[in-house]
Each structure stands twice: as C-alpha cells, then as structure tokens.
Design an enzyme around this catalytic site. Structure first.
Site, mmCIF file in Angstrom:
data_model
loop_
_atom_site.group_PDB
_atom_site.id
_atom_site.type_symbol
_atom_site.label_atom_id
_atom_site.label_comp_id
_atom_site.label_asym_id
_atom_site.label_seq_id
_atom_site.Cartn_x
_atom_site.Cartn_y
_atom_site.Cartn_z
ATOM 1 N N ASP A 171 0.798 -1.228 0.000
ATOM 2 C CA ASP A 171 0.000 0.000 0.000
ATOM 3 C C ASP A 171 0.835 1.284 0.000
ATOM 4 O O ASP A 171 0.671 2.172 0.838
ATOM 5 C CB ASP A 171 -0.975 0.006 1.199
ATOM 6 C CG ASP A 171 -2.076 -1.029 1.032
ATOM 7 O OD1 ASP A 171 -1.903 -1.951 0.216
ATOM 8 O OD2 ASP A 171 -3.110 -0.899 1.712
ATOM 9 N N HIS A 200 4.003 4.485 9.123
ATOM 10 C CA HIS A 200 3.992 3.068 8.741
ATOM 11 C C HIS A 200 5.356 2.563 8.286
ATOM 12 O O HIS A 200 5.559 1.366 8.157
ATOM 13 C CB HIS A 200 2.990 2.829 7.603
ATOM 14 C CG HIS A 200 1.569 3.120 7.992
ATOM 15 N ND1 HIS A 200 0.969 2.511 9.066
ATOM 16 C CD2 HIS A 200 0.645 3.968 7.467
ATOM 17 C CE1 HIS A 200 -0.281 2.960 9.189
ATOM 18 N NE2 HIS A 200 -0.496 3.850 8.229
HETATM 19 C C1 X5A Z 1 -0.467 7.563 6.713
HETATM 20 C C2 X5A Z 1 -1.697 6.787 6.414
HETATM 21 C C3 X5A Z 1 -2.689 4.841 5.395
HETATM 22 C C4 X5A Z 1 -2.376 3.702 4.524
HETATM 23 C C5 X5A Z 1 -3.636 2.912 4.190
HETATM 24 C C6 X5A Z 1 -3.365 1.799 3.236
HETATM 25 N N1 X5A Z 1 -1.528 5.651 5.708
HETATM 26 N N2 X5A Z 1 -4.504 1.003 2.995
HETATM 27 O O1 X5A Z 1 -2.784 7.177 6.781
HETATM 28 ZN ZN ZN Z 2 -3.785 6.952 8.556
#
Ligand code: X5A
Ligand code: ZN
Length: 641
Positions: free
Chosen positions: A92, A135
């Site tokens: 992602d 993340h």
């Molecule tokens: C920073 C943030 C979200 C990623 C979601 C992927 N990332 N499905 O909000």
């Molecule tokens: Zn987020």
C-alpha cells in the site's frame, strides 16, 4: 513564544502515476487544501514560518537501514516500469521520481520543528508534510510512508537536544506499526496509538496492533495500542480514551517532548477511517496535550483523506496550538459499547505498568475469548457509511474576546503583564464589580479572569448566583481545599460543584454536588492530577458549562505547578471562560495563575511515582458510584448477567 508552521509546496510535487485503488486517496491536494485553509483563515499569518530542509543520511539512519536508504536513493532515476516493480515489494505505497526528495523534506520539516521547539524559538508547532511516516519501517516503505518522520524526530530530539522521555501520540486512524517496532523495547519513548482494527480485519491486519502488545523487556508498558473494533467512533469515544488512558499515563510518564502523529483520517467523512469524530475534537485533543512537557508539542501530519474534514481539522489543531480557546465540546454521548470494551482491555493489560491504572478492572469476558466475538456498539453500519456521503456542520468560527484576562487585585498589587485590571472605579461596590465582570465574560467580551477577594466563601456564593442568572447555560464550580462549599441550588442541574478536599465529606448532595476526597489533600500532586484527569475533566466535558468558576480556598495546600495544570486543563471547557477566585492574601499565586489564564503552559509535575494506592482506590470507587449519572466516567462495559 509562538507557533511554528512548516510547509513547502515542493512536497505536493509527487503523485500516483498508475492505477492502484489502495493508494488513490493519497493526493497532493491533501497538502494544498490544508495549507490553503490555514492561509485563508489568517492562521498561517499568525504562525512563525520555518523553512524546511532535506534530512541528511545520518538522520535517516537514526531509524532506517543503510540498505533501504540506498535502495530508495535509486528511485529518482527509475523508469515508470522500474518504479512500479520497486513498489511491488512493499504494501500500500507508491514511488515516484520525486518522492525521495519529498521524503527527505518531510523528515527535515519534522526536525526543523523539533529544533524550533526544543531551542525555545517557538512554544509548539505543526509540520504539514507529504509523504507521511508512521507506517514505514527499518527496511521498508508501507502505507504511503517512505521514511518514519516522527520516529526519526523522537531519536533526534533525544540525541540532539537531550530529551530524555518523548511521548508520541498517534491519533491517525491507522496503527503506526513502524513507530511501534522502532521503540518496542525502549522505555524512553512512550508510543500511544488508537486505530481502526476490527478484530484484525483492517489494514495492516497485524495481531501486534492489538491491546495486548505493550512493549518488550525494559519497554514493557511503553507501547499503548487502543484498537477500535467498530467504525463510527465519535467524539466521546476519543475523549474517553484520553481521560482514562492516555492522559493519566502521560502525566505519570512526564515527557520532555510531545510528538503528535497528527493524522486526520480519524475525523468524520474520511474514506479510510470511517469514524464520526468531528473536526473540533482535534482542538480538544491538542489542548489536553498542551500542558505536558511544558507545552512542547510538535504535530506532524500523517494521514487524512477527506478534503473537507482534513483542512478543518488542521485549522482546529493550529488554532489551539496558537492558544485560542477551544470550541465547546457539545453533545457528548456515552462512549459506545465497543469503545468501552477496548478501553477496559487496554486499562486492564496496562495496570501492572502504570500506578494510575492499578485498580483498573479485569479484562471483560468478551476479550478473554478473544476475537471470536461480536461486541456490538458503534451503531453505524460500515457498508452504509462508506456508500453514502456524510455531512456535518463546519466547525464554529472562533470569535476571540477583545480582552483575554481581566484581574481584580488589591490596589498595592501590580497588574501582571498581559492582563487587564478590571477597575473598581466604575463599580465602587465590590459585589457589583464582580457581577459586571461575569457579565462581560458571558457576553464574550472577556475570556477569563482572576479575582482576589477578602472572603472566598462569600464571593463564591454571590458569583455563582449571579452567573447562573446571567448565563443561559450551566455553571461549573470547582473548589479546591478543605472546608464548606456554601453553594445552594445544585438541585436544578444548573450548577455542578466539584470539591476537592482532604476530609471525607457527607456533602454528597445528589448528582450535581460531588466531593472528591484525597488522603493527603490537594498537596499531593499525584493523587490530585489523576483526580483531575479521570474525574473532573470527564464530568466537566459531559456537563458542558458556559462558565467555570475555579475557587481556591485559603490553605488549600495546592502546589504552584499543580494549580497551573488545573487552570490550564479547565480552559478546554466553556470556550475558555473561567473565573478564578482566591483569598486576598494569596498573592504568590497571582503570577502563576495569570500566566495559565494567558495560555502559557504549566510547568510539569515531575514523574509521579507516589500515587497512593488508597487514593487510586477511592477515586475508582467514587467513579463507579457516579457512572450511572455521568457516562463519560465509564471505563468498563456493563457485563450482561
Ligand atoms: C499515513 C496513512 C494509510 C495507509 C492505508 C493503506 N496511511 N490502505 O494514513
Ligand atoms: Zn492513517
């Protein structure tokens, strides 16, 4: 002492170059609308604008591996095909020829913010950045994130500025697993995250995002995960977690710096989060953190994908960082059943690590049979929710009164800087003088005030009577110190009295007269602050007064920093409309009280080791007694018989 705003248009100059439904929401407009709203509202002009810079390799290596850095370094010269292939090894996320440059700027922006706050150039600030960071891991990109901006900022603050304890508050709706992995065994960084989890069905679908991952070895207890197992969480769910988990623990931890992984996908309308908290909740979340770490709060943008609620939420955050009073926390419901279940689980697994949680209840039975379960609660159907558009009223425009702080002081006491002396000349009768001051606060011409009077008990009666008559809203009276509180008429619900006292009192006059008994009285900072965070604040927020009367009895024994904390925290209520009443001879408290009323952060209370078991227990008992009447005091699910 101002608020830093760090932004550079360059960070809008990358985007998704192919079709990927998982990444379609992460668009450059996220930054342009956020910054645009700050400019249009005049907020940007009130901030200190700090330039971004590129992070150095050494800074990136504080968190990431050399191999990963070298790999990312090759992306700017890649063909579209190579980029797509490179991207495939991660989840992602997407790459673009300019994303490495932007990722270095996003870190650099965060570090510039930390520098500005830690050197005292500004009090606090916000960095509007892309790509987000929480993340990304030691050797991997993930969830739109390339490098872990906030994790790097935490290590940098420790190494560059000697910060010993750093609190990371991750209010983004996704779990910042990258931050968790980075500090798992490290007790010097407390990581708090709430996140959409749905019993591990929601991305990134990790079992280590659940409440029972608390950190390892020396870091056990310093990782706090609050999983949301339903969508549709609302303001009261978020506030409950602050009152009953984050704030008590944060005050016990006593950070030197607060970093906020400020994602706004936890706001209403967000296609990723599907929650229902309104943008003004971020004013309160921000405000409630602003008396930690002497006000050193650095908010760094993470997610936020609804191009209407995102800029509204950003503005609420910056408004509050600038010191503007928060809007009223209106219409708070009870937290939903699923939220209470999460709350109970988190408090239960953390009670061995934090003395403020020592008397938390056991795990609910639904959690011991983990995840097969079916907690109801969040009343909104997720599918319906995502398929139809959601509307909410834009946050109320904040009208700041011309005078922030008015004071009524004995003639021989100088008026503190920044305050306005409320003159007795026009009102030779002292009683009328005070009533007139209350009227001005009710009319929003004065925000808050401090009055020194010959007899606090007499003044309290007059002021309360007058305020109830003048307000078309409720009055909250908070009284600190032993002795009688001669307020009548709480039966009609228009006045709520909360009295902190050493003596056990028979004075429990129904729902609206509450005595909080502390063994060592108000002089014990540990007991007192916990009572403020997990009793007074939830009561106050649920009651939603139009004015707060804060009364300090003579010889209350309350220490200076505690008093300033209390004064600061209560300003989240009633749009900051608060009148402080003290006895004439309490002159040493004038300066500190005024500085709090002016919005200057309170000094920290130190690490709170000494919380008395009997106080925690007494508070728990009182809270349990009050929960039938006050829903924000709930910390457990009502178990079915
Ligand atoms: C920073 C943030 C979200 C990623 C979601 C992927 N990332 N499905 O909000
Ligand atoms: Zn987020």
């Amino acid at each position: 002492m101002g608020t830093a705003l760090i932004y550079d248009e360059e960070m809008t100059k990358y985007k998704l170059l192919w079709v990927d439904p998982a990444c379609k929401f992460e668009v450059p407009e996220r930054l342009t609308v956020s910054h645009g709203a700050l400019v249009e509202s005049g907020l940007a002009d009130r901030c200190v604008s700090v330039p971004v810079r590129e992070a150095t390799d050494a800074e990136i290596l504080l968190v990431h591996s050399a191999e990963y850095l070298e790999a990312v370094k090759t992306t700017p010269s890649m063909s579209l095909e190579d980029l797509m292939e490179f991207t495939l090894q991660y989840g992602d996320v997407y790459f673009h020829p300019n994303i490495y440059h932007c990722a270095k700027l996003a870190i650099g922006a965060s570090l510039q913010l930390v520098d500005s706050v830690m050197t005292g150039k500004v009090r606090n600030g916000m960095a509007l950045v892309r790509p987000p960071g929480h993340h990304s891991m030691h050797s991997a990109a993930s969830g739109f994130c390339i490098f872990n901006n906030v994790a790097i900022a935490a290590r940098y603050a420790q190494q560059r500025h000697g910060a010993k304890r750093v609190l990371i508050v991750d209010w983004d709706i996704h779990h910042g697993q990258g931050v968790q992995y980075c500090f798992e065994d490290d007790p010097s960084v407390l990581y708090f995250s709430w996140h959409r989890f749905e019993h591990q069905k929601f991305w990134p679908q990790l079992k280590e995002s659940d409440f029972d991952t608390v950190g390892k070895e020396k870091g056990a207890g310093f990782n706090i995960n609050v999983p949301w197992n339903k969508v549709g969480m609302q303001n009261s769910d978020y506030l409950s977690v602050f009152f009953h988990i984050l704030l008590p623990v944060a005050y016990e931890f006593c950070p030197d710096l607060v970093l906020v992984s400020a994602g706004f996908d936890s706001a209403i309308g967000d296609p990723e989060g599907e929650m229902r908290a309104t943008p003004d909740i971020f004013a309160h979340l921000t405000h409630l953190l602003m008396n930690l770490a002497e006000g050193k709060v650095c908010a760094v943008l993470e997610g936020g994908y609804n191009l209407t609620s995102l800029p509204q939420s950003v503005c609420q955050t910056v408004h509050t960082l600038l010191g503007d009073p928060a809007p009223c926390p209106a219409n708070l419901d009870a937290p939903c059943k699923s939220a209470l279940e999460s709350l109970q689980c988190v408090r239960s697994v953390h009670r061995t690590y934090w003395s403020c949680l020592r008397h938390a209840a056991d795990l609910p039975t639904s959690c011991s049979t983990k995840h097969i379960n079916t907690a109801e609660g969040a009343d909104q159907e997720p599918t319906e929710e995502s398929s139809q558009e959601i509307f909410w009223p834009p946050p109320m425009k904040r009208v700041f009164p011309p005078t922030r702080t008015a004071v009524v002081l004995p003639d021989d006491v100088a008026c503190p800087d920044g305050c306005k002396r409320w003159s007795l000349l026009e009102h030779p009768d002292p009683q009328l003088c005070l009533s007139a001051l209350v009227d001005k606060m009710v009319k929003n011409e004065i925000c808050n005030g401090l009055v020194l009077v010959p007899d606090v008990s007499v003044a309290m009666i007059c002021l309360a009577q007058h305020a109830v008559a003048a307000l078309n809203k409720r009055l909250l009276v908070v009284c600190v110190g032993d002795g009688m509180v001669p307020i009548q008429g709480t039966e009609d619900g228009k006045t709520l009295v909360v009295h902190f006292s050493r003596k056990e009192s028979e004075e429990q006059r129904g729902k609206h007269f509450i005595t909080v008994h502390l063994t060592k009285g108000c002089g014990d900072a540990s007991g007192f602050i916990q009572a403020v965070l997990s009793l007074l604040l939830p009561l106050g927020y649920e009651y939603d007064p139009g004015l707060v009367l804060l009364v300090q009895k003579p010889d209350s024994g309350v220490c200076d920093s505690m008093w300033r904390q209390l004064t600061g925290l209560l300003q989240g209520l009633a749009q900051g409309h608060m009148l402080v009443v003290m006895q004439e001879d309490e002159r040493k408290h004038i300066g500190p009280t005024c500085s709090s009323l002016l919005g200057i952060a309170a000094p920290s209370l130190g690490q709170l080791h000494s919380l008395l078991p009997e106080d925690v227990e007494a508070l728990e008992r009182l809270r349990r007694r009050l929960t039938p009447d006050w829903k924000l005091l709930q910390t457990t699910v009502a178990e079915e018989p």
